[in-house]
Design a protein around this motif. Structure first.
Motif, PDB file in Angstrom:
ATOM      1  N   VAL A 608       0.856  -1.197   0.000  1.00 24.82           N
ATOM      2  CA  VAL A 608       0.000   0.000   0.000  1.00 24.82           C
ATOM      3  C   VAL A 608       0.891   1.245   0.000  1.00 24.82           C
ATOM      4  O   VAL A 608       0.683   2.177  -0.783  1.00 24.82           O
ATOM      5  CB  VAL A 608      -0.955   0.005   1.222  1.00 24.82           C
ATOM      6  CG1 VAL A 608      -1.692   1.347   1.309  1.00 24.82           C
ATOM      7  CG2 VAL A 608      -1.950  -1.137   1.129  1.00 24.82           C
ATOM      8  N   LYS A 611       2.230   2.063  -3.135  1.00 29.55           N
ATOM      9  CA  LYS A 611       1.130   2.304  -4.074  1.00 29.55           C
ATOM     10  C   LYS A 611       0.985   1.212  -5.130  1.00 29.55           C
ATOM     11  O   LYS A 611       0.561   1.451  -6.261  1.00 29.55           O
ATOM     12  CB  LYS A 611       1.295   3.686  -4.749  1.00 29.55           C
ATOM     13  CG  LYS A 611       1.325   4.844  -3.777  1.00 29.55           C
ATOM     14  CD  LYS A 611       0.685   6.067  -4.397  1.00 29.55           C
ATOM     15  CE  LYS A 611       0.642   7.308  -3.536  1.00 29.55           C
ATOM     16  NZ  LYS A 611       0.721   7.175  -2.103  1.00 29.55           N
ATOM     17  N   SER A 614      -4.331  -0.683  -3.638  1.00 27.38           N
ATOM     18  CA  SER A 614      -5.115   0.311  -2.900  1.00 27.38           C
ATOM     19  C   SER A 614      -5.522  -0.273  -1.550  1.00 27.38           C
ATOM     20  O   SER A 614      -5.347  -1.470  -1.310  1.00 27.38           O
ATOM     21  CB  SER A 614      -6.368   0.669  -3.696  1.00 27.38           C
ATOM     22  OG  SER A 614      -7.242  -0.453  -3.705  1.00 27.38           O
ATOM     23  N   GLU A 615      -6.116   0.561  -0.693  1.00 27.11           N
ATOM     24  CA  GLU A 615      -6.615   0.083   0.598  1.00 27.11           C
ATOM     25  C   GLU A 615      -7.658  -1.020   0.406  1.00 27.11           C
ATOM     26  O   GLU A 615      -7.659  -2.016   1.116  1.00 27.11           O
ATOM     27  CB  GLU A 615      -7.231   1.251   1.394  1.00 27.11           C
ATOM     28  CG  GLU A 615      -6.243   2.004   2.271  1.00 27.11           C
ATOM     29  CD  GLU A 615      -5.606   1.128   3.356  1.00 27.11           C
ATOM     30  OE1 GLU A 615      -6.212   0.112   3.755  1.00 27.11           O
ATOM     31  OE2 GLU A 615      -4.471   1.450   3.777  1.00 27.11           O
ATOM     32  N   THR A 616      -8.562  -0.813  -0.566  1.00 28.62           N
ATOM     33  CA  THR A 616      -9.615  -1.809  -0.810  1.00 28.62           C
ATOM     34  C   THR A 616      -8.993  -3.133  -1.265  1.00 28.62           C
ATOM     35  O   THR A 616      -9.388  -4.213  -0.824  1.00 28.62           O
ATOM     36  CB  THR A 616     -10.582  -1.327  -1.920  1.00 28.62           C
ATOM     37  OG1 THR A 616     -10.544   0.094  -1.937  1.00 28.62           O
ATOM     38  CG2 THR A 616     -11.969  -1.860  -1.727  1.00 28.62           C
ATOM     39  N   GLU A 617      -8.022  -3.024  -2.176  1.00 27.64           N
ATOM     40  CA  GLU A 617      -7.357  -4.248  -2.645  1.00 27.64           C
ATOM     41  C   GLU A 617      -6.641  -4.940  -1.493  1.00 27.64           C
ATOM     42  O   GLU A 617      -6.619  -6.167  -1.398  1.00 27.64           O
ATOM     43  CB  GLU A 617      -6.363  -3.912  -3.754  1.00 27.64           C
ATOM     44  CG  GLU A 617      -7.034  -3.633  -5.080  1.00 27.64           C
ATOM     45  CD  GLU A 617      -6.081  -3.048  -6.118  1.00 27.64           C
ATOM     46  OE1 GLU A 617      -6.332  -3.269  -7.309  1.00 27.64           O
ATOM     47  OE2 GLU A 617      -5.098  -2.371  -5.724  1.00 27.64           O
TER      48      GLU A 617
END
Ligand SMILES: *Cc1c(COP(=O)(O)O)cnc(C)c1O
Length: 637
Positions: A608, A611, A614-617
C-alpha cells in the motif's frame, strides 16, 4: 475385458467389469440405477446404503471431497465372522479350549474404529494388541473387559514395562511379550521393583516365511523374536529367578497379508513344536498366539497372488484349530487358548476413499494431417511405409520398425538434421501406429511382453482430487493393489481407458496397477467426462492406510465421515471429522500461523505504501490469504 457393443450394457456388466462381487465380500454391490451400494451387515441383513447418495448428503452438509467414509457395521460384521469362524471350528473338532482374538491397534488406531471393535468384540472378549507406549495407553483407554487380553509387543523401555505391569495389577489381562533377549532382565527387574508378578509371552523366530509382500518379517533375519538358543537362555534365566511360572504365552508373527494357506500351516506347525517344548521345560503356558497374517482378497481372485489369498476366514480358522489339535494331541499337551492378532482382515473393508476427478487428459488419437509434405525425410517415408504395411499378422515386426525409425528421427533432431515440424510429423505417425497395434492386440489372448505396456502408454490420465501419499500410501510404497471404480454412472458403458494421477506434483503420485482376476491390469476403464461431477472410490483402505499416510506437498488429513446403519434402515452419521486446514498442516511443519498472518499484513502494508495496491485491494488480498489459511488443503469446488 472384452465387451462388445452389440449387447446392451447393463449394471451387471459393470459389476463384472470392476469385479465388485469378487473383492466385495458381500459388502458392496451395484444398484439397478448404476451406483455403488454397501450392505454393511451382509450376514444378517440385506439392508443397503447407496454410497453415491451418502456422498451427495455429505456434500450438502458442506463437507468437501475427498472424504473417507467409514462403516461401523462392517467392522462388527468382520469381528463376528472371525470369532464365529473360530467358534465353529472349535466346536466341530472337539477342541478343548477357546479362541480369544486381539486387535492390533497399529492397523488403524482411530478412536472410533477401536471403539467399534471393542464394542462389537465384547461378547467374545476380543482384546487389543499394542506395539508402543502410546498404543498401550490407547488400549487401556478402550479396554475394560477383565476377560479380554491386552498384549504388548514391540520395543520396550522401562516405562512401557511399568505401564503394562500396572495395567495387569488393575485387573486387565496384560501380557508382556519378550521379543528380544535383553528384555527378560528388564521385565524381571521391574516386576520385582513394583511387586507385580508378570504374565509373560515369548516371541519365537520361526524359520518359516510368509511369502507375499512381507516375506522378510519371518525367517532367520526377522527383526523380532528369539531363536532356539536364545529361548533356552531365557528359560534358564527365568528358572534361576524362580519366574518360569510367569511364562504363559507363545507368540509368533511371520508377516501381514500371507496369501498362501500352506505358509500359514507350515509356520503354525513349527510354532506348535516350540509350544510343546516350552511345556516340557516346565512353563505353565496356556496361550498360543498365532499373530497376524490373515489376508484380505484385494483383487478378488482367491489366489496366492500377493494382493489376494487362497483361503477364506473359515478355512483359516479350521486349519489353525486342526494343526494345534494334531500336534498337541500327539504330545499329550493340553489345548491352549488360541489368540490371533488379526488386524488387516477386521478393518480393511470398512472404509472407502471417495474423490472427484478434476480433469481428464485424453490420449489424442494423433490423426495424421490430411495432406503430406511433398518431400519427406527418408526416415519419415520409412515410418509411413511401416504404417501402411501394418496387418494383424505383422504387428510385432511393425512395432519394432516404428520404434527404430522414431528413435532415429529423435536422434537426428538432436543433431540438427530434422526440423521441429518433421519431428512432430514423425511422432504423430508413430502414435498412430501404436494405436492401431493396440487395437489389434486387444483381441489377442496372448500379448508379447514387450507390447504389454502399450495400454498405459496410450491411456487417458484422469486427475483425482486426492493424494496417494496421504490416503493410499501402500499403493505407492509397496505397489499394493486396491480396487478402484466409479461409484455412479455404472449403467453406462465406460468408453475410456485411463491411469489415475493424484494432485501432488510428484510423478510417483499415480496409480497404473489395477486389480485383475488373472494378473495386474495397467489401465482402468472409466467413463467419458460429461461436464458433471465424476466420483471414484478406492475401496478396502481401512487397514494401515490412515496413519501410514504422510503430508507430501502439504496435502493434509482428509475429511472423515463415520456411518452406522440404524435398525430403521436409515443412515446414522455418527461422526463428521473435518480434515486438516492449511493452518493445521503449516503448524505441523513448524510454522507459527500467527507469525504468518503478521507477515502477510506487513507485506500488504508495504505494498500500500509503495502504491502497488489500494486500501480496498489490501482488504481483499488479506481476506483471501486469511481464508486460505482456514481452507481445506485439497482442491475445493
Ligand atoms: C502388524 C502386526 C499384526 C497385524 O497383522 P495383520 O496381518 O494385519 O493381521 C499382528 N501382530 C503383530 C506382532 C504385528 O506386528
Amino acid at each position: 475385458m472384452k465387451h462388445e457393443a452389440l449387447t446392451r450394457w447393463t449394471t451387471e456388466d459393470a459389476a463384472e467389469l470392476y469385479g465388485i462381487r469378487n473383492w466385495g465380500s458381500g459388502y458392496f454391490d451395484v444398484s439397478p440405477r448404476g451406483t455403488v451400494i454397501m450392505k454393511p451387515r451382509n450376514s444378517t441383513s440385506n439392508a443397503s446404503i447407496d454410497l453415491y447418495e451418502v456422498v451427495r448428503e455429505i456434500q450438502k452438509q458442506d463437507f468437501s471431497l475427498p472424504v473417507l467414509i467409514r462403516f461401523s457395521d462392517i467392522i462388527s460384521a468382520q469381528i463376528h465372522t472371525l470369532n464365529e469362524s473360530f467358534g465353529k471350528a472349535i466346536r466341530e473338532s472337539n477342541y478343548r479350549n477357546s479362541y480369544q482374538g486381539v486387535y492390533p491397534i497399529k492397523v488403524n488406531q482411530k478412536r472410533q474404529v477401536v471403539r467399534d471393535i471393542v464394542q462389537s468384540g465384547a461378547e467374545y472378549h476380543h482384546g487389543l494388541e499394542a506395539g508402543s507406549k502410546a498404543e498401550l495407553i490407547a488400549a487401556i483407554a478402550n479396554q475394560i473387559d477383565p476377560e479380554a487380553f491386552i498384549i504388548c509387543n514391540g520395543y520396550k523401555d522401562r516405562e512401557f514395562v511399568d505401564l503394562a505391569l500396572y495395567s495387569l495389577k488393575m485387573g486387565v489381562k496384560t501380557i508382556i511379550v519378550i521379543e528380544m533377549p535383553g528384555e527378560v532382565g528388564l521385565v524381571l527387574e521391574r516386576s520385582k521393583a513394583l511387586g507385580i508378578t508378570p504374565m509373560l509371552g515369548i516371541r519365537v523366530k520361526l524359520s518359516s516365511r510368509a511369502g507375499g509382500h512381507w516375506d522378510k518379517s519371518g525367517g532367520d533375519r526377522s527383526k523380532f523374536g528369539l531363536d532356539a538358543s536364545q529361548i533356552t537362555d531365557m528359560l534358564d534365566m527365568l528358572r534361576n529367578d524362580g519366574a518360569l511360572s510367569s511364562l504363559r504365552m507363545l507368540h509368533y508373527h511371520i508377516g501381514s497379508q500371507v496369501p498362501d494357506i500352506r505358509r500359514i500351516r507350515l509356520a503354525l506347525q513349527e510354532a506348535c513344536r516350540f509350544y510343546v517344548e516350552l511345556v516340557a521345560e516346565g512353563a505353565p503356558m496356556g496361550v498360543l498366539n498365532v499373530g497376524g497374517g490373515l489376508a484380505v482378497d484385494y483383487d478378488g481372485s482367491s489366489t496366492n497372488f500377493a494382493s489376494s489369498r487362497n483361503y477364506s476366514v473359515a478355512e483359516y480358522a479350521v486349519d489353525v484349530v486342526e494343526i494345534i489339535t494334531n500336534v498337541l494331541n500327539e504330545a499329550e499337551v493340553p489345548h491352549p487358548v488360541i489368540v490371533s492378532e488379526s488386524g488387516r482382515c477386521i478393518t480393511a473393508h470398512h472404509s472407502v476413499l471417495v474423490f472427484d476427478i478434476l480433469q481428464a487428459r485424453r490420449f489424442e488419437p494423433h490423426n495424421l494431417p490430411d495432406t503430406m509434405p511433398e518431400k519427406n525425410n527418408e526416415l519419415i517415408e520409412n515410418l509411413m511405409s511401416a504404417k501402411n504395411a501394418l496387418t494383424p499378422r505383422n504387428f510385432q515386426e511393425t512395432y519394432h520398425d516404428a520404434v527404430y525409425y522414431r528413435d532415429e528421427i529423435r536422434s537426428m533432431f538432436t543433431h540438427g538434421h530434422v526440423s521441429l515440424r518433421e519431428r512432430a510429423l514423425a511422432e504423430r505417425t508413430f502414435w498412430h501406429i501404436i494405436r492401431q497395434i493396440q487395437n489389434i492386440i486387444q483381441h489377442h489372448d496372448y500379448v508379447p511382453d514387450e507390447l504389454q505396456g502399450l495400454g498405459p502408454a496410450i491411456a487417458d490420465v484422469y486427475y483425482g482430487n486426492f493424494s496417494l501419499f496421504q490416503s493410499v500410501p501402500d499403493s505407492w510404497a509397496i505397489d499394493q493393489l486396491f480396487p478402484v471404480m466409479p461409484i455412479h454412472r455404472l449403467d453406462e458403458m465406460p468408453s475410456r481407458q485411463a491411469v489415475l494421477a493424484d494432485i501432488t506434483c510428484d510423478s510417483d503420485g499415480i496409480i497404473d496397477n489395477f486389480i485383475d482376476l488373472h494378473d495386474v491390469n495397467h489401465v482402468l476403464p472409466l467413463h467419458e467426462m460429461n461436464g458433471e461431477e465424476y466420483l471414484l472410490g478406492i475401496f478396502l483402505v481401512g487397514s494401515y492406510q490412515e496413519t501410514l499416510g504422510d503430508m507430501h506437498n502439504l496435502l493434509g488429513k482428509i475429511n472423515v465421515v463415520h456411518l452406522r446403519l440404524k435398525d430403521s434402515g436409515e443412515v446414522d452419521y455418527v461422526l463428521n471429522l473435518p480434515g486438516d486446514s492449511v493452518s493445521d498442516v503449516l503448524a505441523d511443519v513448524e510454522y507459527d500461523v500467527k507469525k504468518i498472518r503478521r507477515r502477510i499484513d506487513k507485506i500488504a502494508d508495504a505494498a500500500v505504501a509503495e502504491k502497488r495496491i489500494s486500501e480496498t485491494e489490501r482488504t481483499e488480498i488479506i481476506t483471501a490469504y486469511f481464508e486460505g489459511l482456514q481452507g481445506y488443503t485439497y482442491f475445493e469446488q
